[in-house]
Design an enzyme around this catalytic site. Structure first.
Site, PDB file in Angstrom:
ATOM      1  N   HIS A 150      -2.361   7.595   6.910  1.00  0.00           N
ATOM      2  CA  HIS A 150      -1.354   8.452   6.258  1.00  0.00           C
ATOM      3  C   HIS A 150      -1.987   9.733   5.712  1.00  0.00           C
ATOM      4  O   HIS A 150      -1.380  10.803   5.792  1.00  0.00           O
ATOM      5  CB  HIS A 150      -0.696   7.720   5.078  1.00  0.00           C
ATOM      6  CG  HIS A 150       0.498   6.895   5.447  1.00  0.00           C
ATOM      7  ND1 HIS A 150       1.613   7.408   6.057  1.00  0.00           N
ATOM      8  CD2 HIS A 150       0.760   5.567   5.261  1.00  0.00           C
ATOM      9  CE1 HIS A 150       2.507   6.449   6.235  1.00  0.00           C
ATOM     10  NE2 HIS A 150       2.015   5.318   5.769  1.00  0.00           N
ATOM     11  N   GLN A 175       3.264   9.896   0.935  1.00  0.00           N
ATOM     12  CA  GLN A 175       4.549   9.198   1.090  1.00  0.00           C
ATOM     13  C   GLN A 175       5.524   9.513  -0.041  1.00  0.00           C
ATOM     14  O   GLN A 175       6.719   9.264   0.091  1.00  0.00           O
ATOM     15  CB  GLN A 175       4.333   7.686   1.194  1.00  0.00           C
ATOM     16  CG  GLN A 175       3.666   7.272   2.510  1.00  0.00           C
ATOM     17  CD  GLN A 175       3.515   5.779   2.598  1.00  0.00           C
ATOM     18  OE1 GLN A 175       2.565   5.217   2.081  1.00  0.00           O
ATOM     19  NE2 GLN A 175       4.462   5.115   3.238  1.00  0.00           N
ATOM     20  N   HIS A 191      -4.287   1.643   7.585  1.00  0.00           N
ATOM     21  CA  HIS A 191      -2.912   2.165   7.650  1.00  0.00           C
ATOM     22  C   HIS A 191      -2.746   3.332   6.662  1.00  0.00           C
ATOM     23  O   HIS A 191      -2.192   4.382   7.013  1.00  0.00           O
ATOM     24  CB  HIS A 191      -1.946   1.010   7.339  1.00  0.00           C
ATOM     25  CG  HIS A 191      -0.498   1.371   7.286  1.00  0.00           C
ATOM     26  ND1 HIS A 191       0.439   0.770   8.100  1.00  0.00           N
ATOM     27  CD2 HIS A 191       0.199   2.258   6.515  1.00  0.00           C
ATOM     28  CE1 HIS A 191       1.636   1.274   7.830  1.00  0.00           C
ATOM     29  NE2 HIS A 191       1.525   2.175   6.869  1.00  0.00           N
ATOM     30  N   GLU A 192      -3.245   3.139   5.424  1.00  0.00           N
ATOM     31  CA  GLU A 192      -3.041   4.172   4.394  1.00  0.00           C
ATOM     32  C   GLU A 192      -3.947   5.387   4.625  1.00  0.00           C
ATOM     33  O   GLU A 192      -3.541   6.522   4.377  1.00  0.00           O
ATOM     34  CB  GLU A 192      -3.268   3.594   2.999  1.00  0.00           C
ATOM     35  CG  GLU A 192      -2.354   2.415   2.621  1.00  0.00           C
ATOM     36  CD  GLU A 192      -0.872   2.693   2.811  1.00  0.00           C
ATOM     37  OE1 GLU A 192      -0.448   3.866   2.747  1.00  0.00           O
ATOM     38  OE2 GLU A 192      -0.128   1.709   3.040  1.00  0.00           O
ATOM     39  N   GLY A 204       0.826  -1.195   0.000  1.00  0.00           N
ATOM     40  CA  GLY A 204       0.000   0.000   0.000  1.00  0.00           C
ATOM     41  C   GLY A 204       0.863   1.249   0.000  1.00  0.00           C
ATOM     42  O   GLY A 204       2.009   1.219   0.461  1.00  0.00           O
ATOM     43  N   CYS A 209       6.045  -0.139   7.208  1.00  0.00           N
ATOM     44  CA  CYS A 209       5.707   1.060   6.445  1.00  0.00           C
ATOM     45  C   CYS A 209       6.905   1.426   5.587  1.00  0.00           C
ATOM     46  O   CYS A 209       8.039   1.433   6.074  1.00  0.00           O
ATOM     47  CB  CYS A 209       5.374   2.197   7.407  1.00  0.00           C
ATOM     48  SG  CYS A 209       4.936   3.730   6.580  1.00  0.00           S
ATOM     49  N   LEU A 210       6.634   1.750   4.308  1.00  0.00           N
ATOM     50  CA  LEU A 210       7.737   2.109   3.411  1.00  0.00           C
ATOM     51  C   LEU A 210       8.446   3.376   3.889  1.00  0.00           C
ATOM     52  O   LEU A 210       9.596   3.606   3.538  1.00  0.00           O
ATOM     53  CB  LEU A 210       7.216   2.301   1.985  1.00  0.00           C
ATOM     54  CG  LEU A 210       6.643   1.030   1.316  1.00  0.00           C
ATOM     55  CD1 LEU A 210       6.068   1.364  -0.054  1.00  0.00           C
ATOM     56  CD2 LEU A 210       7.700  -0.061   1.215  1.00  0.00           C
TER      57      LEU A 210
HETATM   58 ZN   LIG Z   1       2.834   3.416   5.795  1.00  0.00          ZN
END
Ligand SMILES: [Zn+2]
Length: 171
Positions: free
Chosen positions: A140, A51, A136-137, A46, A94-95
């Site tokens: 963000h 991000q 999660h997204e 995701g 998380c990236l």
């Molecule tokens: Zn993340």
């Protein structure tokens, strides 16, 4: 399509609240293409636009397993309209917080309303991994990170580690 740089903790932009998308136009579609390229390359399941430094409420996801066909999904202006009482725990990563994983408890099922690439409003009921990825997204898009859901002790430890790493890169 272009590969974009992913913002890494403690980049302050990760704390921005993203702006709603007013129209699904060519610019939005190009951004979505870049998001998919960046997400698949990472690789991640995701990605939220912030991000890659774009504060707009856009999320891409693909929760297909390795042996399954790709299943790219786009959620524009996603909003959780229902979540279950029942909780589920996933080890999240998380990236933007590379190589850090921790168990997070969240509602096991959610219903999400969003705009699709077709510009129309859709609703999806998600459980399992997709339910976690969506929450999660969507976090963000509100400037919230998964480490905000873990204990303060663990969070402080990871914040310190990434602050130190960022300082080293600056030197
Ligand atoms: Zn993340």
């Amino acid at each position: 399509m272009a590969l974009r740089d992913i913002l890494i903790l403690p980049d302050k932009r990760l704390r921005l609240v993203s702006e709603p998308v007013k129209a699904v136009d060519a610019e939005v579609r190009a951004l979505v293409d870049d998001m998919f390229e960046t997400m698949y390359e990472a690789p991640g399941v995701g990605l939220a636009a912030i991000q890659i430094g774009v504060p707009r409420r856009i999320v891409t996801a693909d929760t297909a397993k390795k042996d399954e066909e790709k299943n790219p999904q786009v959620f524009i202006n996603p909003m959780i309209v229902w979540s279950s009482e029942e909780k589920g725990t996933y080890e999240e990563g998380c990236l933007s917080i590379p190589e850090y994983y921790e168990d997070v408890e969240r509602p096991a099922q959610v219903k999400v309303r969003y705009t699709g690439l077709d510009g129309k409003t859709h609703e999806i009921e998600a459980d399992g991994l997709l339910a976690t990825v969506l929450q999660h997204e969507i976090d963000h898009t509100n400037g919230v990170l998964f480490i905000d859901h873990i204990s303060k002790l663990k969070r402080d430890r990871v914040l310190k580690k990434f602050a130190k790493a960022a300082k080293r890169t600056d030197d």
